[in-house]
Design a protein around this motif. Structure first.
Motif, PDB file in Angstrom:
ATOM      1  N   PRO A   1      53.303  28.727  40.135  1.00 55.12           N
ATOM      2  CA  PRO A   1      53.175  28.082  41.454  1.00 55.12           C
ATOM      3  C   PRO A   1      52.186  26.911  41.438  1.00 55.12           C
TER       4      PRO A   1
ATOM      5  N   ARG B   1      47.357  35.680  42.774  1.00 53.37           N
ATOM      6  CA  ARG B   1      48.360  34.612  42.853  1.00 53.37           C
ATOM      7  C   ARG B   1      48.175  33.797  44.124  1.00 53.37           C
ATOM      8  N   ALA B   2      47.925  34.506  45.227  1.00 51.64           N
ATOM      9  CA  ALA B   2      47.716  33.789  46.486  1.00 51.64           C
ATOM     10  C   ALA B   2      46.457  32.922  46.404  1.00 51.64           C
TER      11      ALA B   2
ATOM     12  N   MET C   1      46.323  29.257  44.828  1.00 53.08           N
ATOM     13  CA  MET C   1      46.770  28.087  45.579  1.00 53.08           C
ATOM     14  C   MET C   1      45.660  27.572  46.508  1.00 53.08           C
TER      15      MET C   1
ATOM     16  N   LEU D   1      55.905  40.079  43.439  1.00 50.11           N
ATOM     17  CA  LEU D   1      55.634  39.321  42.210  1.00 50.11           C
ATOM     18  C   LEU D   1      56.967  38.905  41.604  1.00 50.11           C
TER      19      LEU D   1
END
Lengths: 251, 221
Positions: free
Chosen positions: A111, A159-160, A163, A98
């Motif tokens: 991101p 977080r992944a 996207m 992170l």
């Protein structure tokens, strides 16, 4: 969906991948197991373009990330197209990675805004929805240093997912966690598997592999030794190789 | 005691050293403004994978750190007019020499800071699709700032005192003003007054850096 064909990779003199071929179909959860040094993490890293291969081919959604050129040497996709292609892949690391200087929320929004050019509002909504999904809504404004390892890993998964990857990869996602924290991370991955997400999980968790994975790939010394439905590879009729490995892993 | 127990004489001394203080502050701030960005550029060039780039930069750093700053001030003040035929203002030559010299030190501090960022941060950026530029400005640089604050504060404190080296080419900075005043009045007291000024400036520098350190304390690595 994701395919590695006869991939070779050495670090100096040591061959780590000695001609590995694997194939992951859409909606499939594949667990890659094997001893430390078997090449399982290296394979995953090659598929995520974190290592360059010495030979062979990797295809993501039908497009070649790398393929042998006319002289047999691997040729990678050009820079701009490469980045676009790699956006189809998501990756969760063993030690989370992170961004410590960003709050949890900003780890998820930055991101999206920088890479996908989403608006702040859109990115925020997406981030909050995914934080809710991993059960960490109330930690949105915390910094990663104030979270437990299990919470960090769940943020990293969120977080992944921000996207919108087509394939989500996990590189030993629970190896840095104690058993209790491991369970909270595994239950998140299990929930993702139930949504029929395409996932590749490199893991030491044999029970988890058997419960969650559709297919298990067992690697040894840079080669795929077994590749089949989880119930077959890890079930009652499991092979000598798996038994020996499982014995060491306290199975 | 001619100045310290006589407020009127002390104020007069201050007035005579005023332009020196201004010159010292000019060297100080101009050097920081030029050397910090230049140092970052040099650090990145030094880390370039191509030896044709990194090698000359290493040589530059070696020369700048390996020879006296005093000599470098001389060299720039006298060599540039000889090579280019244009005369260089004393202050300009001083600021140029200081900036080039301090940039070399800052470059090595920044390089250390950049190398200390875990490789996992770069990998996370890569898999999320960041460009190299985005990775540097959004992820690496903010973390480098926190890591280099302490060594940078050391350099800045040294810089305050190093400004006195400019008097070698007769720049009328604080130390030269104090020295002139000392010889004019046959007293060492002006030199001590100058000393107090350097100390005061470094007190301020210390306060600024402890403020910055606190500002960066909102996260731990």
């Amino acid at each position: 969906m994701l395919q590695a064909i006869n991939v070779h990779k050495s670090f100096g003199e040591t061959g780590v991948l000695k001609g590995v071929s694997v194939r992951v179909s859409r909606g499939e959860v594949v667990a890659i197991i094997g001893r430390s040094g078997s090449g399982k993490s290296t394979l995953l890293r090659c598929m995520n373009n974190l290592e360059t291969v010495d030979g062979g081919e990797i295809r993501i959604g039908g497009e070649a990330l790398v393929s042998p050129g006319p002289d047999g040497k691997p040729v990678y996709k050009k820079d701009g197209e490469l980045r676009a292609l790699m956006l189809k892949m998501g990756m969760v690391f063993q030690d989370y990675n992170l961004f410590p200087h960003y709050s949890v929320l900003r780890n998820l929004t930055a991101p999206q805004m920088l890479v996908l050019k989403r608006s702040a509002k859109e990115a925020r909504e997406k981030a909050m929805a995914l934080l809710a999904k991993v059960g960490l809504e109330e930690k949105a404004n915390e910094y990663p240093c104030n979270l437990s390892g299990g919470q960090c890993q769940r943020v990293a998964i969120a977080r992944a997912l921000c996207m919108d990857p087509e394939i989500l990869c996990f590189d030993e996602p629970t190896s840095a966690l104690d058993p209790q924290l491991t369970q909270e991370v595994l239950s998140v991955i299990r929930a993702l598997a139930e949504e029929k997400r395409t996932m590749v999980v490199v893991t030491h968790e044999m029970n988890f592999a058997r419960d969650v994975a559709d297919r298990v790939i067992y690697m040894e010394n840079g080669l795929v030794v077994e590749d089949g439905p989880a119930q077959e590879v890890l079930g009652a009729n499991r092979s000598e190789a798996i038994r020996a490995f499982a014995g060491e892993a306290n199975y | 005691m001619r100045y310290f127990n006589n407020p009127e004489a002390f104020m007069k001394l201050m007035a005579s050293m005023q332009s020196g203080i201004v010159a010292t502050l000019t060297i100080f701030f101009a050097t920081l403004i030029f050397s910090i960005p230049l140092g970052m550029v040099i650090a990145l060039l030094r880390m370039n994978r191509r030896r044709i780039i990194s090698l000359p930069v290493s040589l530059y750093i070696l020369v700048m750190r390996g020879t006296p700053l005093m000599l470098q001030i001389f060299a720039i003040y006298f060599a540039i007019p000889m090579l280019t035929g244009t005369n260089l203002n004393r202050m300009t030559a001083t600021i140029l020499a200081f900036s080039l010299n301090y940039a070399a030190y800052f470059a090595e501090i920044f390089r250390g800071g950049i190398m200390a960022i875990p490789v996992g941060q770069h990998e996370a950026c890569q898999v999320l699709g960041f460009t190299k530029t985005q990775t540097f400005f959004h992820v690496v640089l903010p973390q480098v700032v926190k890591r280099v604050l302490l060594p940078v504060s050391n350099e800045v404190i040294t810089l305050v005192k190093d400004t006195s080296l400019a008097n070698i080419i007769a720049v009328g900075e604080l130390f030269r003003a104090a020295k002139n005043e000392a010889s004019r009045t046959a007293s060492v007291e002006p030199l001590f007054v100058a000393g107090l000024f350097y100390l005061l400036m470094n007190g301020v520098v210390t306060l600024v850096f402890s403020y910055l350190t606190r500002r960066m304390d909102y996260y731990k690595d």
